[in-house]
Every structure is written in structure tokens, then in C-alpha cells.
Design a protein around this motif. Structure first.
Motif, PDB file in Angstrom:
ATOM      1  N   PRO A  31      -4.360  -1.775  -0.911  1.00 29.44           N
ATOM      2  CA  PRO A  31      -5.051  -1.884  -2.205  1.00 29.44           C
ATOM      3  C   PRO A  31      -6.569  -1.979  -2.105  1.00 29.44           C
ATOM      4  CG  PRO A  31      -3.079  -3.229  -2.227  1.00 29.44           C
ATOM      5  CD  PRO A  31      -3.232  -2.733  -0.819  1.00 29.44           C
ATOM      6  N   ASN A  32      -7.114  -2.448  -0.966  1.00 34.71           N
ATOM      7  CA  ASN A  32      -8.568  -2.549  -0.827  1.00 34.71           C
ATOM      8  C   ASN A  32      -9.194  -1.291  -0.242  1.00 34.71           C
ATOM      9  OD1 ASN A  32      -8.516  -5.215  -1.788  1.00 34.71           O
ATOM     10  ND2 ASN A  32      -8.014  -6.005   0.256  1.00 34.71           N
ATOM     11  N   HIS A  33      -8.354  -0.318   0.097  1.00 39.05           N
ATOM     12  CA  HIS A  33      -8.844   0.927   0.693  1.00 39.05           C
ATOM     13  C   HIS A  33      -9.510   1.767  -0.390  1.00 39.05           C
ATOM     14  CE1 HIS A  33      -8.826   4.750   2.825  1.00 39.05           C
ATOM     15  NE2 HIS A  33      -8.458   4.108   3.938  1.00 39.05           N
ATOM     16  N   PRO A  34     -10.632   2.455  -0.082  1.00 32.72           N
ATOM     17  CA  PRO A  34     -11.311   3.263  -1.116  1.00 32.72           C
ATOM     18  C   PRO A  34     -10.454   4.386  -1.686  1.00 32.72           C
ATOM     19  CG  PRO A  34     -12.259   3.625   1.086  1.00 32.72           C
ATOM     20  CD  PRO A  34     -11.403   2.428   1.188  1.00 32.72           C
ATOM     21  N   GLU A  35      -9.458   4.868  -0.918  1.00 29.64           N
ATOM     22  CA  GLU A  35      -8.622   5.958  -1.413  1.00 29.64           C
ATOM     23  C   GLU A  35      -7.399   5.457  -2.183  1.00 29.64           C
ATOM     24  OE1 GLU A  35      -7.528   8.734   1.558  1.00 29.64           O
ATOM     25  OE2 GLU A  35      -9.572   9.173   2.188  1.00 29.64           O
ATOM     26  N   PHE A  36      -7.308   4.145  -2.376  1.00 31.33           N
ATOM     27  CA  PHE A  36      -6.145   3.604  -3.088  1.00 31.33           C
ATOM     28  C   PHE A  36      -6.088   4.111  -4.521  1.00 31.33           C
ATOM     29  CE2 PHE A  36      -3.756   0.237  -5.342  1.00 31.33           C
ATOM     30  CZ  PHE A  36      -2.597   0.261  -4.591  1.00 31.33           C
ATOM     31  N   ALA A  37      -7.244   4.478  -5.079  1.00 36.69           N
ATOM     32  CA  ALA A  37      -7.272   4.997  -6.459  1.00 36.69           C
ATOM     33  C   ALA A  37      -6.519   6.317  -6.588  1.00 36.69           C
ATOM     34  CB  ALA A  37      -8.721   5.185  -6.905  1.00 36.69           C
ATOM     35  N   LEU A  38      -6.240   6.973  -5.451  1.00 30.70           N
ATOM     36  CA  LEU A  38      -5.482   8.224  -5.501  1.00 30.70           C
ATOM     37  C   LEU A  38      -4.005   7.995  -5.811  1.00 30.70           C
ATOM     38  CD1 LEU A  38      -6.912  10.096  -2.378  1.00 30.70           C
ATOM     39  CD2 LEU A  38      -7.404  10.567  -4.772  1.00 30.70           C
ATOM     40  N   SER A  39      -3.551   6.750  -5.714  1.00 30.67           N
ATOM     41  CA  SER A  39      -2.132   6.478  -5.967  1.00 30.67           C
ATOM     42  C   SER A  39      -1.751   6.888  -7.376  1.00 30.67           C
ATOM     43  CB  SER A  39      -1.849   4.983  -5.787  1.00 30.67           C
ATOM     44  OG  SER A  39      -0.562   4.674  -6.282  1.00 30.67           O
ATOM     45  N   GLY A  46       0.844  -1.189   0.000  1.00 29.71           N
ATOM     46  CA  GLY A  46       0.000   0.000   0.000  1.00 29.71           C
ATOM     47  C   GLY A  46       0.877   1.235   0.000  1.00 29.71           C
ATOM     48  N   PHE A  47       0.264   2.405   0.300  1.00 31.49           N
ATOM     49  CA  PHE A  47       1.094   3.604   0.373  1.00 31.49           C
ATOM     50  C   PHE A  47       0.655   4.479   1.534  1.00 31.49           C
ATOM     51  CE2 PHE A  47      -2.393   5.147  -2.270  1.00 31.49           C
ATOM     52  CZ  PHE A  47      -2.569   6.480  -1.887  1.00 31.49           C
ATOM     53  N   ILE A  48       1.593   5.308   1.991  1.00 28.99           N
ATOM     54  CA  ILE A  48       1.282   6.307   3.014  1.00 28.99           C
ATOM     55  C   ILE A  48       1.483   7.675   2.399  1.00 28.99           C
ATOM     56  CG2 ILE A  48       1.932   4.805   4.941  1.00 28.99           C
ATOM     57  CD1 ILE A  48       4.588   6.255   5.118  1.00 28.99           C
ATOM     58  N   VAL A  49       0.719   8.645   2.875  1.00 27.85           N
ATOM     59  CA  VAL A  49       0.876  10.021   2.412  1.00 27.85           C
ATOM     60  C   VAL A  49       1.825  10.732   3.366  1.00 27.85           C
ATOM     61  CG1 VAL A  49      -0.256  12.211   1.940  1.00 27.85           C
ATOM     62  CG2 VAL A  49      -1.398  10.062   1.370  1.00 27.85           C
ATOM     63  N   SER A  50       2.956  11.144   2.852  1.00 32.33           N
ATOM     64  CA  SER A  50       3.940  11.840   3.666  1.00 32.33           C
ATOM     65  C   SER A  50       4.272  13.164   2.983  1.00 32.33           C
ATOM     66  CB  SER A  50       5.194  10.972   3.844  1.00 32.33           C
ATOM     67  OG  SER A  50       6.108  11.604   4.705  1.00 32.33           O
ATOM     68  N   LYS A  51       5.467  13.655   3.210  1.00 30.22           N
ATOM     69  CA  LYS A  51       5.891  14.908   2.575  1.00 30.22           C
ATOM     70  C   LYS A  51       7.397  14.944   2.473  1.00 30.22           C
ATOM     71  CE  LYS A  51       5.035  16.880   7.129  1.00 30.22           C
ATOM     72  NZ  LYS A  51       4.110  17.702   7.909  1.00 30.22           N
TER      73      LYS A  51
END
Length: 832
Positions: free
Chosen positions: A143-151, A22-27
Motif C-alpha cells: 500500500p505504500n508503494h508509489p505504483e499501488f494506485a494502479l490497483s 498488497g498485490f503482485i502483477v501476474s498473468k
């Protein structure tokens, strides 16, 4: 960053295949401290900095040009660094979202950018990683998270079929386009280069000049109708035109005169620079005001090639035409001083030493051109000298090597990183697009590699297919195998030893057990190879070869320390597993693994503190300096085993040498062995047979080696007729064209090394037909080494356009099993 599959799971029955967790949102923070830029929708490289003086967990962020732009925040780095260091996370891949992304940029302060960090892990480590992220209060978007499409990762887009492109078609277009380009040959600048170039050298010079002066977009980049530039392979867009890829891989076969071609390229720069200055003086304009200042070329090479460059400069250039500085030994620390020269010559080891020295002038110069000679030296991307050359500032970059692939296609990755060839300069992209398809045996991987190399490299070989003309007029070279039967006594000893070794290796069982005993396995392979040469080279008590248990500790066993130290001293081909170079200040760990002192100490300073091979925890108390290995006969003056009968292989060599001498009394021969003690043992029987001999090995100083090479080249009735040589001393850059016969006394498992041995003799300047004879013991480990060589040769030739390779793997457990004859009954389709 390591490779990762972009599939949503680890694969049926495969607990080792990495996948996207998956991914994390960082900066990206701290951007105010760096001048380099990063654009929206740009892939960024996350680089661990375990030696960062401010934070041992630091993870730097580099843009696509490998320039540092900032760091990952400390709280994120604190969570990710231990996972990366312990290999629980196989890779962390960063990307800056597009400006139109739904991620709210108002949440980020100036000098700060959002960054999606995609995490790749093995299935068996996923739970541990997720717990660590949870405890660090980092939200994992799986990958099953609804916001995964933001990747916005290209890897994810390919996985979800959002990218409407055919990756293989893109590769074929790049390879086809570059392959069809017609480049005119070019003459060397006559006011600088005295020697006339061969036709193939003129073609190479024309190709190199074209690559340096072309303003074309790099491969895979296109300009869109709205003036935006897009990398169609990874869907990266930027408003700034990507700089041309000024350089490439010059991979002509050894012995074809690459150095003279390079000198012609450098000389052409000087000739053009002088012309520009004269024209601008005529117009009464200052050259410096026009931006036309010093244009120095930095040449980096191994120490053994340093003297060759000096010789070539003396032989081929007009005296005084180029100002040359030897950045070696006592050297200037003044950047302005180096800028006065046209050519600065240095070594990889010097750059590695100065990599972390702030006052190193080499680091702070914007070089006009950097040439890496014998560039296969940087095949390990984590070695300090590799990092040092990648970090150099240069407008034009050249990789020069006749053996660009020695063990695995992954040898090419550091070359891509040096060339700044995006996206392949980022390890995760190299792994995903090239390495993994190759390792799986996919034709796709081989085709991609061929097209990629076709776009940026030039390779010609001396030998061509039957019926076609060679590119350079050299006398023919014949390679023969002399298969030798052991005597009854030798056969009984060899078979007994090999059987006992096989039984013990079977006890080790699985992959992890073999890796825990990696040095011991290498040790027994070394001893079996020595038995094929002469039984007097090694102890005949097999128990002394093997550990008494499955996890032997050297801390209480001085005899084991001596045994492992001999592994490095006896062989000519043992490399530190970290830097892939011969160990310096050899250290043996308590878990029996062997490294350079500087390499393993650096690992211990990281938060990992584990043995890179077996992952056992280590501290400084677990490191032991290898004791000095003493031999009874270093100078060959006496022979402690002279009362023994000559080994079967020595007898065969003597017979071959006498036959050659009878055919041509003036002929000279080179005998290569990777065992220094074998070279010493050969001296007495060869002298007794009437041969005038010289010895050349790695224990000699540079000046002594040069003296031996000059003596061997000398003609006359009393001149030496046989040179006993190790490749560490007589490898790259050494000219031995005085000889016409090469004997490979024992086979190397790296075919590129053997090619280097042959091409010390078969190269431009050779007047006689060259004969190469491999001495191979029948029904032994040596025959299995030849099989391994053939598989590696298939990969090397296929990478540059020939057919026949099935893929490649690094020489780890599978190749060790193959050496010991333990690969019987493997599943169908296994390449090993």
C-alpha cells in the motif's frame, strides 16, 4: 477464497483480522485450452487445484460466471499455493485490468492476460508471506508503494475512497425494488398436475415463473448510456449483457407443500414444450431445427427425500404426463438416454461420487433447470458434493430449503455460488460485503443480508404474528417446555461430573488449546447431554472422558480410539468438520480429531498435510479407522439396566404419554432423540406401560424405514401409538401426520433440526391440533442449549426481514464454552 478486510493494517490489538498486504502483477496462462472468456476490469476467482495431475501447486482462474479460463503461471502458483494451503495467506483475489490500464499489454503473448493478484494475510503472518514472495522473486506492490494506485481492485478502491458510491444505498435499492414487485398467482397445468394448489402455492408458482422468464438484468447491474453494462456494486463493466438470474431461493417453511409447487413448475415446462411442438408441426417445421429440443429438469435431494418425491409424483401427477428417470443405483451412462426425460431425480451423494468421473453423463448435459431440494445439505463450500452441484451446467437454478440458515449466515454462501449470483458467488466478496459486517455485529451487515435475500428469495412461514391470518389453513401448533428436576442421586452425579469437566476445560485455557482438544470437548458435551437423559447411557468415571495430557495421541491408546468412535456412534448430530455431513468410514487422527476417510485423505494429498482443526502435521500413518462400537442391546429385546429405576426424564415422558392417551385413545405420538441407545432404552418401559411402539433410526435400510413409516400411519385398534425416532432417519421429506404430538426428548443445538422434527407432523395433511413438548432438565447443559438456539433463531428470522439479531459466529470455541457454562464474566457486548 477466504474473507479479507481492506484496511491497510490489522487493527489495533487484533492479530487475527486479515488485511490487504498488497498485490503482485501476474498473468492468466493456458487460455487457449478453454472456451470461456474474461473481460477487462473483471474480477476473477483463484481456485486451488491440489489434485491437478500436472501440478500439485496449480491455481486455476475462473471468471465471474465460475467458468475456468486458465491458470496462474507455475512459478507464481509454486509460491502462493503453500501459503494458501497453510492459511498464511487468508485470500488471493484476482482482477484483470481495464484495457486503458497503464500496465503494458504488449508484454503478454496471445492467449494470455495480465492479472493483478491481491493478497490478504493476518498481521502475524505478513512477514512470512513477504519473505516467501521475495525468495520466489515476485515483486509485492504494498500500500505504500508509489505504483499501488494502479490497483483496480474494488476493495482497494473502496479503501482509498476512489469509488464514489454508497454500498448500503445500493443494497437498499435492490431489496426495495424487488420487494415492491407484484407477481400474479398462477394455476398448475391441469393436463399434468391433478391436485388443486393452495393460494400460497399459486403465488409461489407465479413468482418462480416470473423469475425464470424475466429478461431483467441481475441485481446490481445497470446499462450505461454508451451501451456498456456495469455492476454498480463492484464497478465491473462489460460490453456483453449479463444473463438474467433465472432462479433463486425458494425458502418456504417446511410442510407448506414446496414439492407440489415444484412439480407444477416442471409440469408447466412440459405443457409449454408440447404446445410449441404442436404449433411448429402445423407449420411443417422441425422442432429441433428451431432449437426447441429436450428440456429436462434435474432434481437433487438427500436419500431420505428421494422416496418422498416418488410418492408426490404418484399422488399429484396425471399418470404418464411426465417422463421420469431415477438416476440412482443401477443407472445409465448415456447422456442421450437422460435427455429423453422431463425429470431426472438423483442424490447429492451420487453427484459427489461422480464429480471426478469423466464419463458421468450428468456433468455433460446442459440442463434446462436444476433444483436443489433440501439445499442446506451443501452448506460446506469445500465439500465434494457442493462443488459437484456448483459445476452443473444449467439455464435455470433453484435452491429449495425451509432452513437456508442452520448455523451461520455463511451457510448461504454455497447457495450463492450455485446460483451464480455475482459478485456473491465469489467467496471474498461474500466475506467482505456480508459476512464480516455480520460477525462484527454491524447493523449494516444484517440490512445488506435482508435486502440481498429480499431480491432473490421467497419465504413464507406457517405461523404468523398474533392477529394476522396464516397463509395456509393448518391446525394450530403449540410448543411447550416441560422442565424436569433430577432426582437427588442424578443431581449429585450430574453436578460432580460437570464440575470436573469445567475444571479440566479451564486448564485448556486459550482458544488454540481448546481446538487441539476439539473432539474431547465435543465428547464431554455429549456425555453431559446423555446424563440429562439417563445416567446408564454413559460411563460414570469422569477420568475416562478426559485426556490425560493437553496433546493426547491415539496411536498408542486403543481405549481413546474407542471413546472417540462412540462420539460418532452414540450421537445423532455429529458431522465431519470438512464436509459437514455424518462421517462415512470414520477416521480418527493421532491428534484426536474425527473425519470421513475420503475427506481427510484428500487434505493429506494437498501440500498442506495438516489437521484442519489443530494444524498439526499429519501423514497416512496418523490416521486410524474408528473401531466398531458394540452395544449390549441393539434390538431392545432385553434391557441390561432394567433393574435400575427409571430416569427422571423417562418418568416424565411416561406421565405425559399416559395423559395424552387418556385424553384421546386414538392419538399417536413421535418421540425424537438424537441418541440411538436412548431410543432402545425407551422400548421396554413404554411396552411395559402398554404402548404399542415402533422404532425408526439411522441404522435401518431405506426399505425398512419406509415399512415402519407405513405401519405407523396405519389406523385401527391395534395400530402403533408411539414412534421412537431419530432425525437422521425421520428428518427431511418424511411425513408423520398420523401423529399429533411430538416429544423432543433432548434438545439439538441447531434450531433448524428441531424445526424439521416438528414439521414432520405439522404440515399439509395434518387434521388435528399439534402439540410439541420439549423435555428439559433444569439447571443443566440443556438450558444453555436453548439459549444458543434462541440466538440462532434470531439470525435466521432477521435474515429474512425481521428485527432483533446482533450478528453471528460459527460454532467454534465460543459456543463450546457456552455449552459448558464457561462464559461467565465475558466482556459487555459479546453475543455469546
Amino acid at each position: 477464497m477466504a474473507a479479507a478486510s481492506s484496511s491497510g493494517g490489522g487493527g489495533a490489538g487484533d492479530d487475527h483480522e486479515p488485511y490487504l498486504l498488497g498485490f503482485i502483477v501476474s498473468k492468466i496462462v493456458g487460455m487457449r485450452h478453454y472456451t470461456a472468456k474474461v473481460a477487462g476490469r473483471e474480477n476473477v476467482n483463484l481456485v486451488r487445484e491440489p489434485l491437478n495431475p500436472y501440478d500439485g501447486n496449480a491455481i486455476a482462474v475462473h471468471n465471474g460466471r465460475n467458468e475456468k479460463v486458465g491458470h496462474i503461471p507455475a512459478n507464481v502458483a509454486k509460491a502462493l499455493a503453500p501459503l494458501l494451503d497453510s492459511d498464511l495467506l487468508v485470500a488471493a483475489h484476482g482482477i484483470v485490468p481495464r484495457t486503458d490500464s497503464r500496465i503494458n499489454r504488449d508484454d503478454f503473448k496471445p492467449h494470455m492476460l495480465p492479472c493483478q493478484v491481491h493478497l490478504f494475510a493476518r498481521p502475524d503472518a505478513a512477514a512470512v508471506v513477504e519473505v516467501a514472495l521475495y525468495e520466489a522473486e515476485l515483486d509485492l506492490i504494498h500500500p505504500n508503494h508509489p505504483e499501488f494506485a494502479l490497483s483496480q481492485s474494488a476493495a482497494v478502491m473502496e479503501r482509498t475512497k476512489k469509488a464514489d458510491r454508497d454500498v448500503d444505498k445500493l443494497f437498499s435499492l435492490v431489496g426495495g425494488k424487488e420487494g415492491k414487485a407484484r407477481i400474479d398467482p398462477m394455476e398448475a397445468p391441469g393436463d399434468v398436475v391433478l391436485s388443486e394448489l393452495f393460494d400460497h402455492q399459486k403465488e409461489a408458482l407465479g413468482w418462480m415463473v416470473h423469475r425464470e422468464e424475466s429478461g431483467d438484468l441481475p441485481p446490481f447491474w445497470e446499462e450505461t448510456e454508451d451501451g456498456v453494462f456495469e455492476n454498480v456494486l463492484i464497478n465491473q463493466k462489460t460490453e456483453e449483457r449479463p444473463p438474467p438470474l433465472k432462479g433463486g431461493i425458494f425458502a418456504d417453511d417446511m410442510g407448506l407443500g414446496k414439492t407440489l409447487t415444484l412439480l407444477s413448475l416442471i409440469g408447466r415446462t412440459k405443457a409449454r414444450n408440447v404446445g410449441v411442438k404442436e404449433a411448429k408441426r402445423a407449420k411443417r417445421r422441425r422442432v429441433e431445427d428451431a432449437g426447441e429440443g429436450p428440456r429436462p429438469t434435474l432434481v437433487v435431494c438427500p436419500p431420505s427425500v428421494f422416496s418422498s418425491w416418488v410418492t408426490q409424483l404418484e399422488e399429484h401427477l396425471e399418470p404418464g404426463s411426465l417422463k421420469v428417470y431415477m438416476y440412482h443405483g443401477e443407472r445409465t451412462r448415456d447422456k442421450k438416454e437422460l435427455l429423453k426425460y422431463d425429470l431426472v431425480l438423483t442424490t447429492y451423494s451420487i453427484l459427489g461420487t461422480e464429480f471426478e468421473q469423466e464419463d458421468s453423463p450428468v456433468k455433460h448435459i446442459e440442463w434446462f433447470r436444476v433444483i436443489l431440494d433440501e439445499a442446506h445439505v451443501i452448506k460446506n463450500s469445500t465439500a465434494r458434493q457442493t462443488k459437484a452441484v456448483i459445476a452443473l451446467n444449467a439455464e435455470r437454478r433453484w435452491v429449495v430449503t425451509g432452513t437456508p440458515i442452520q448455523n451461520s449466515s455463511f451457510d448461504l454462501y454455497p447457495l450463492m455460488a450455485f446460483l451464480k449470483f455475482q459478485p456473491f458467488s465469489i467467496k471474498s466478496y461474500w466475506q467482505k460485503l456480508i459476512q464480516r459486517p455480520l460477525e462484527k455485529g454491524n447493523k449494516t451487515g444484517l440490512s445488506r443480508l435482508q435486502n440481498l435475500l429480499g431480491a432473490i428469495s421467497l419465504r413464507r412461514i406457517k405461523e404468523t404474528d398474533i392477529g394476522t391470518k396464516s397463509i395456509v389453513e393448518l391446525p394450530p401448533k403449540t410448543v411447550l417446555e416441560c422442565c424436569i428436576d433430577l432426582s437427588a442421586e442424578e443431581r449429585e452425579i450430574y453436578d460432580r461430573m460437570e464440575l470436573e469437566v469445567k475444571n479440566k476445560m479451564q486448564e485448556f485455557g486459550d482458544r488454540d488449546s481448546i481446538l487441539r482438544n476439539y473432539s474431547t470437548v465435543l465428547y464431554v458435551i455429549l456425555r453431559l447431554r446423555q446424563l440429562c437423559d439417563d445416567v446408564s447411557l454413559c460411563p460414570l468415571d469422569v477420568k475416562s472422558w478426559l485426556p490425560s495430557n493437553s496433546l493426547e495421541d491415539v496411536s498408542k491408546n486403543p481405549e481413546l480410539l474407542k471413546k472417540l468412535a462412540s462420539l460418532v456412534d452414540d450421537g445423532d448430530d455429529f458431522d465431519c468438520p470438512i464436509c459437514l455431513s455424518p462421517p462415512t468410514k470414520t477416521v480418527i487422527t493421532s491428534c484426536t480429531h474425527i473425519y470421513c476417510q475420503t475427506c481427510i485423505v484428500k487434505i493429506l494429498k494437498s501440500s498442506s498435510s495438516r489437521c484442519p482443526i489443530c494444524r498439526r502435521s499429519l501423514s497416512k500413518e496418523d490416521l486410524f479407522l474408528a473401531p466398531e462400537v458394540k452395544h449390549s442391546d441393539e434390538d431392545g429385546a432385553g434391557n441390561p439396566v432394567s433393574d435400575r429405576p427409571l430416569s427422571s426424564k423417562v418418568q416424565a415422558l411416561l406421565k405425559l404419554l399416559k395423559t395424552s392417551q387418556n385424553e384421546d385413545p386414538s392419538s399417536k405420538s413421535v418421540v425424537f432423540s438424537q441418541f440411538k441407545q436412548m431410543l432402545i432404552l425407551l422400548e421396554a418401559p413404554l411396552k411395559n406401560a402398554g404402548f404399542n411402539i415402533l422404532r425408526l433410526d439411522g441404522s435401518m435400510s431405506m426399505s425398512k424405514r419406509l415399512q415402519v413409516i407405513k405401519q405407523f400411519a396405519h389406523g385401527g385398534p391395534d395400530s402403533p401409538t408411539v414412534l421412537l425416532a431419530s432425525l437422521k432417519a425421520a428428518g427431511a421429506g418424511v411425513n408423520l401426520t398420523a401423529a399429533s404430538t411430538v416429544y423432543l426428548f433432548d434438545p439439538w443445538w441447531n434450531p433448524g433440526v428441531e424445526e424439521q422434527a416438528m414439521d414432520r407432523v405439522h404440515r399439509i395433511g395434518q387434521k388435528k391440533e399439534v402439540k410439541v413438548i420439549r423435555l428439559i432438565i433444569k439447571d443443566s447443559i440443556e438450558e444453555r442449549i436453548l439459549s444458543l438456539q434462541e440466538k440462532k433463531k434470531q439470525l435466521i428470522s432477521s435474515a429474512f426481514g425481521k428485527k432483533g439479531a446482533k450478528g453471528d459466529k460459527e460454532m467454534r470455541v465460543e459456543e463450546l464454552r457456552m455449552m459448558l457454562g464457561l462464559d461467565k464474566g465475558r466482556p459487555a457486548g459479546c453475543w455469546w
